[in-house]
Design an enzyme around this catalytic site. Structure first.
Site, PDB file in Angstrom:
ATOM      1  N   SER A 139      38.655  40.406  31.276  1.00 44.24           N
ATOM      2  CA  SER A 139      39.992  40.897  30.957  1.00 44.24           C
ATOM      3  C   SER A 139      40.798  40.999  32.243  1.00 44.24           C
ATOM      4  O   SER A 139      40.231  41.177  33.334  1.00 44.24           O
ATOM      5  CB  SER A 139      39.914  42.269  30.291  1.00 44.24           C
ATOM      6  N   TYR A 184      37.394  51.388  30.027  1.00 50.75           N
ATOM      7  CA  TYR A 184      37.436  49.975  29.643  1.00 50.75           C
ATOM      8  C   TYR A 184      37.585  49.103  30.881  1.00 50.75           C
ATOM      9  O   TYR A 184      36.869  48.103  31.046  1.00 50.75           O
ATOM     10  CB  TYR A 184      38.607  49.742  28.681  1.00 50.75           C
TER      11      TYR A 184
END
Length: 280
Positions: A141, A154
């Site tokens: 990501s 995250y």
């Protein structure tokens, strides 16, 4: 789904293993590889087990598998007829301030995103090393390059995947095994609705409502983001690259952002990310 035309040569083989294959980016990757003639085995914790054939000789077999079960994953991968390319997509998201995110949520975040990827990667890498050929594709990501406020856990899990993939590239090079991490930005998938919130009411009070606004901004950006096909196209194209890059941000805007942030001082990065994700 638009079919991506393969490069003229596939350097790794036809057997593809995909995690998180029942939805989102994992589903898009599994189907696009199958549409391009690969033999794909896709796994997910919750999926209808079936096999589907595609024109051109490709196939997609879906099976149930929880990537956090290390022993089950190893047994499953060891029993596959071949593992030439592994595309590791399984993941989930936790949102909350770094101060208050509960330890059990943090552990769950790392258990799925990092250890789940590790559980799948290790037996795949063993098979690739033994055959002196293979490609490991990790779905990371942009949050693995720049930490996103209110998504610290995250971001930490995706940062860990960056380090892991870099190490794999160095360690496995002598065996003809390549690795690349793809870094999507905002992508329209079911990930948004599945995000776990940490004490939203309390966090909103403690941070002057910024937590609620930040998550709302993230959700809106994701739902207006790119299709998961945009990530799948990159994953499929990597099969035709003998020497894939270490990392690939998805989209020109994110490639430009990564170049900009590379030369900016930390305070500048924090200012930009704060304006993006901590709206007043």
């Amino acid at each position: 789904m638009r079919k991506t035309k393969m490069r003229s040569r596939n350097y790794y083989g036809k057997n593809v293993f995909v995690t998180g294959a029942s939805s989102g980016i994992g589903q898009a990757c599994a189907r696009m590889f199958a549409e391009n003639g690969f033999t794909v085995t896709g796994v997910s914790r919750n999926t209808e087990e079936r096999t589907e054939s595609f024109p051109g000789g490709g196939s997609l077999t879906l099976r149930r598998l929880d990537v956090t079960d290390e022993a089950a994953v190893k047994e499953f991968v060891d029993d596959l007829p071949g593992v030439d390319i592994a595309v590791l997509c399984a993941g989930m998201g936790v949102a909350g301030p770094a101060e208050t995110t509960a330890s059990e949520l943090t552990r769950r975040q790392m258990e799925v995103n990092y250890f789940g990827t590790l559980n799948a990667a290790q037996p795949c890498l063993t098979r690739m090393r033994e055959q002196h050929r293979g490609l490991l594709v990790v779905i990371g990501s942009i949050a693995g390059r720049v930490s996103i406020p209110m998504q610290s856990q995250y971001s930490a899990s995706k940062y860990a995947l960056e380090a892991f993939t870099d190490a794999v590239r160095m360690e496995m090079k002598q065996y003809g095994v390549k690795a690349c991490i793809i870094e999507p930005g905002d992508t329209k998938t079911g990930f948004t609705a599945a995000r776990i919130m940490q004490d939203a009411d309390k966090s909103s009070d403690n941070y002057g409502g910024k937590f609620e606004k930040s998550v709302a901004k993230m959700a809106a950006d994701e739902q207006n983001g790119r299709s998961p096909d945009s990530v799948a196209k990159i994953a499929v194209a990597l099969a035709g690259r003998k020497n894939p890059p270490a990392r690939i941000p998805v989209g020109l805007e994110y490639k430009a952002l990564m170049q900009l942030l590379r030369i900016m001082p930390d305070r500048g990065k924090e200012f930009i990310l704060g304006r993006m994700y901590l709206p007043k």
